[in-house]
Design a protein around this motif. Structure first.
Motif, PDB file in Angstrom:
ATOM      1  N   MET A 249      -0.602  16.129   2.705  1.00  0.00           N
ATOM      2  CA  MET A 249      -0.555  15.147   3.791  1.00  0.00           C
ATOM      3  C   MET A 249      -1.487  13.975   3.522  1.00  0.00           C
ATOM      4  O   MET A 249      -2.463  14.100   2.779  1.00  0.00           O
ATOM      5  N   ASP A 250      -1.114  12.826   4.070  1.00  0.00           N
ATOM      6  CA  ASP A 250      -1.997  11.665   4.051  1.00  0.00           C
ATOM      7  C   ASP A 250      -2.341  11.359   5.501  1.00  0.00           C
ATOM      8  O   ASP A 250      -1.482  10.889   6.267  1.00  0.00           O
ATOM      9  N   ALA A 251      -3.589  11.654   5.859  1.00  0.00           N
ATOM     10  CA  ALA A 251      -4.004  11.416   7.249  1.00  0.00           C
ATOM     11  C   ALA A 251      -4.165   9.920   7.517  1.00  0.00           C
ATOM     12  O   ALA A 251      -4.031   9.465   8.646  1.00  0.00           O
ATOM     13  N   ILE A 300      -4.944  16.874   0.689  1.00  0.00           N
ATOM     14  CA  ILE A 300      -5.106  16.003   1.866  1.00  0.00           C
ATOM     15  C   ILE A 300      -5.679  14.673   1.389  1.00  0.00           C
ATOM     16  O   ILE A 300      -6.711  14.626   0.722  1.00  0.00           O
ATOM     17  N   GLU A 301      -4.974  13.610   1.750  1.00  0.00           N
ATOM     18  CA  GLU A 301      -5.413  12.262   1.354  1.00  0.00           C
ATOM     19  C   GLU A 301      -6.047  11.558   2.553  1.00  0.00           C
ATOM     20  O   GLU A 301      -5.612  11.745   3.687  1.00  0.00           O
ATOM     21  N   ASP A 302      -7.049  10.745   2.274  1.00  0.00           N
ATOM     22  CA  ASP A 302      -7.743   9.978   3.316  1.00  0.00           C
ATOM     23  C   ASP A 302      -7.954  10.795   4.591  1.00  0.00           C
ATOM     24  O   ASP A 302      -7.581  10.376   5.703  1.00  0.00           O
ATOM     25  N   GLY A 327      -8.881  10.396  -2.402  1.00  0.00           N
ATOM     26  CA  GLY A 327      -9.413   9.146  -1.846  1.00  0.00           C
ATOM     27  C   GLY A 327      -8.461   7.999  -2.133  1.00  0.00           C
ATOM     28  O   GLY A 327      -8.259   7.636  -3.302  1.00  0.00           O
ATOM     29  N   ASP A 328      -7.887   7.445  -1.064  1.00  0.00           N
ATOM     30  CA  ASP A 328      -7.021   6.266  -1.213  1.00  0.00           C
ATOM     31  C   ASP A 328      -7.815   5.056  -0.728  1.00  0.00           C
ATOM     32  O   ASP A 328      -8.419   4.328  -1.523  1.00  0.00           O
ATOM     33  N   ASP A 329      -7.877   4.858   0.613  1.00  0.00           N
ATOM     34  CA  ASP A 329      -8.699   3.760   1.133  1.00  0.00           C
ATOM     35  C   ASP A 329     -10.162   3.925   0.729  1.00  0.00           C
ATOM     36  O   ASP A 329     -10.907   2.949   0.633  1.00  0.00           O
ATOM     37  N   ILE A 352      -3.988   6.271  -7.137  1.00  0.00           N
ATOM     38  CA  ILE A 352      -3.944   5.055  -7.957  1.00  0.00           C
ATOM     39  C   ILE A 352      -2.796   4.177  -7.483  1.00  0.00           C
ATOM     40  O   ILE A 352      -1.616   4.535  -7.578  1.00  0.00           O
ATOM     41  N   LYS A 353      -3.185   3.001  -6.928  1.00  0.00           N
ATOM     42  CA  LYS A 353      -2.186   2.004  -6.529  1.00  0.00           C
ATOM     43  C   LYS A 353      -2.559   0.732  -7.273  1.00  0.00           C
ATOM     44  O   LYS A 353      -3.620   0.146  -7.001  1.00  0.00           O
ATOM     45  N   VAL A 354      -1.698   0.318  -8.197  1.00  0.00           N
ATOM     46  CA  VAL A 354      -2.075  -0.796  -9.076  1.00  0.00           C
ATOM     47  C   VAL A 354      -2.435  -2.066  -8.312  1.00  0.00           C
ATOM     48  O   VAL A 354      -3.307  -2.825  -8.737  1.00  0.00           O
ATOM     49  N   ILE A 403       2.902  12.312  -8.609  1.00  0.00           N
ATOM     50  CA  ILE A 403       3.308  10.955  -8.201  1.00  0.00           C
ATOM     51  C   ILE A 403       3.727  10.970  -6.735  1.00  0.00           C
ATOM     52  O   ILE A 403       4.382  11.901  -6.267  1.00  0.00           O
ATOM     53  N   LYS A 404       3.302   9.925  -6.032  1.00  0.00           N
ATOM     54  CA  LYS A 404       3.700   9.746  -4.641  1.00  0.00           C
ATOM     55  C   LYS A 404       4.679   8.589  -4.623  1.00  0.00           C
ATOM     56  O   LYS A 404       4.315   7.460  -4.935  1.00  0.00           O
ATOM     57  N   ALA A 405       5.952   8.885  -4.310  1.00  0.00           N
ATOM     58  CA  ALA A 405       6.944   7.810  -4.379  1.00  0.00           C
ATOM     59  C   ALA A 405       7.888   7.797  -3.190  1.00  0.00           C
ATOM     60  O   ALA A 405       8.931   7.167  -3.231  1.00  0.00           O
TER      61      ALA A 405
HETATM   62 MG    MG Z   1      -2.836   6.730   1.681  1.00  0.00          MG
END
Ligand code: MG
Ligand code: PEP
Length: 445
Positions: A249-251, A300-302, A327-329, A352-354, A403-405
């Motif tokens: 999940m991405d909170a 778990i993301e963010d 860790g995204d943000d 990783i978001k380019v 990969i998250k797509a």
């Molecule tokens: Mg995110």
């Protein structure tokens, strides 16, 4: 001496992204000959986020005039009128040097001068043109001959938060085919569960309309209810929960964080319960602990706010041994922020978001910094996407393993999955398919 593959032409235009907003497309032509006859062109379209981190590189996207693209037009002009001059004649095979020139031309910390979308459009198109000129698939050009590991999809099947107009507070509910042997099998499994989920929602009289990333966007408010519906969908598809399919999940907790109260506010749950629901950092941690006990959540993301380094440390101490904490943000694909996290033991993986950082070289740097420290790297799309499939090749190139797509619907999402199917086929045909799929290592222990 290095081969010289001069950049002969740089051109950008405005095109539309998957939300119907303007974004940047860049073309880079390389080659010795006369352009138009012997030149080889690489094209890249820049993605764009909705739940953007405070510390991301700045894309030029005029807020008030968002739909008229004034900001995007600025980025396009910067490419055509300023950055083109800087890199014409440069060697397209020297990606690091080109990305350094782009950074220096911008000359700000956060790329707000030229725009991260201007820089990234060039950076990605240069890599594509160079790969094409070398007659190599992009993943092989970027990663070399031994980078052959196919990523496990972290597939978003239910959307909330900033990605949908519904009452789901957490942004993304994802499934991972941890029991699959190949990418193709994993993708099929996920698509089957996605279709079963649609039926499950229909049976309950819930909406089967989709959010920005193609996941369903029903009016559900409680995370447990959502996981229970997912359980049924997995079982009805004939798969074993926690073995064949696990959850992620991405909170997107920065979006829930109320900095005045220093607590997390759950608007959907509040509406459903008819009382204000806030959670402190400790309560959030306890909540995640409960959810991961009850359901096979492996990632778990963010989970917490982008500035709550101490909270992240506590959460990692508490859950990090068994759960991937992404860790995204928090990291925004930035090696410096990642290094701080590694030092503090905050999170154990990076998204990783380019376009969060603005050049391919810096994104690669973040992947390598993570992998060296034993952190995992998950390659990710944005909620605003296009038909560009760069991230599919990137995921293979850096042996990211994940990969998250998005969902297995909407062409901008399936474009990435379909590209990965092509890559897997190619690797098998060339007998380079070793250590193919990382699903096993992600299973719930
Ligand atoms: Mg995110
Ligand atoms: C993909 C995401 O969404 P966005 O692109 O809106 O940041 C995310 O938060 O992981």
């Amino acid at each position: 001496m290095n081969r010289y593959l001069p950049i002969r032409r740089v051109y950008a235009r405005e095109v539309l992204d998957s939300r119907g907003n303007p974004t940047v497309e860049t073309e880079i032509t390389v080659g010795e000959g006369i352009i138009g006859r012997d030149g080889i062109t690489g094209r890249a379209i820049v993605p764009s986020g909705a739940s953007t981190g405070k510390f991301e590189a700045v894309e030029l996207r005029d807020k008030e005039n968002r739909y008229w693209g004034l900001g995007v037009q600025k980025a396009v002009n910067h490419i055509n009128r300023v950055l083109a001059e800087e890199i014409l004649g440069e060697n397209a095979l020297n990606q690091c040097r080109i990305d350094r020139i782009l950074k220096e031309a911008d000359a700000t910390e956060n790329k707000s001068n030229m725009g991260a979308n201007a820089l990234l459009g060039i950076s990605l198109a240069v890599a594509k043109a160079a790969a094409k000129a070398m007659k190599l698939p992009l993943y092989q050009y970027l990663g070399g001959t031994y980078t052959t590991q196919m990523p496990v999809p972290m597939m978003n099947v239910l959307n909330g938060g900033r990605h949908a107009d519904n009452t789901v507070d957490f942004q993304e509910f994802m499934i991972m085919p941890t029991g699959a042997e190949t990418f193709k099998e994993g993708l099929r499994m996920c698509a089957e569960v996605y279709q079963k989920l649609k039926q499950q929602l229909k049976v309950r009289g819930l909406s089967t309309g989709v959010g920005d990333e193609g996941g369903f966007a029903p009016n559900l408010a409680n995370a447990k209810d959502i996981f229970l519906i997912l359980n049924e969908s997995v079982e009805q598809s004939g798969y074993q929960i926690g073995k064949d399919i696990c959850y992620a999940m991405d909170a997107a907790a920065s979006e829930l964080y109320d900095s005045k109260r220093k607590q997390y506010y759950f608007p959907g749950e509040s509406k459903a319960m008819q009382k204000e629901i806030y959670r402190t950092t400790d309560e959030m941690t306890a909540y995640y602990k409960e959810l991961t006990k009850e359901f096979p959540i492996v990632s778990i993301e963010d989970a917490l706010d982008e500035e709550d380094w101490q909270g992240w440390k506590m959460l990692t101490d508490e859950l990090g041994k068994n759960i991937q904490l992404v860790g995204d943000d928090l990291f925004v694909t930035n090696s410096e922020r990642l290094k701080k996290g590694i030092e503090l033991n905050s999170a154990n993986a990076i998204l990783i978001k380019v376009n969060q950082i603005g050049t391919l070289t810096e994104a690669m740097d973040a992947v390598q910094t993570a992998q060296k420290a034993g952190y995992r790297a998950v390659i990710s799309h944005r909620s605003g996407e296009s038909e560009d499939t760069f991230i599919a090749d990137l995921a293979v190139a850096c042996s990211a393993g994940q990969i998250k797509a998005g969902a297995p619907c909407r062409a901008e999402r399936t474009a990435k999955y379909n590209r990965l199917l092509q890559i897997e086929d190619e690797l098998k045909q060339e007998a380079r398919y070793r250590n193919p799929f990382a699903g096993e290592s992600l299973k719930k222990s």
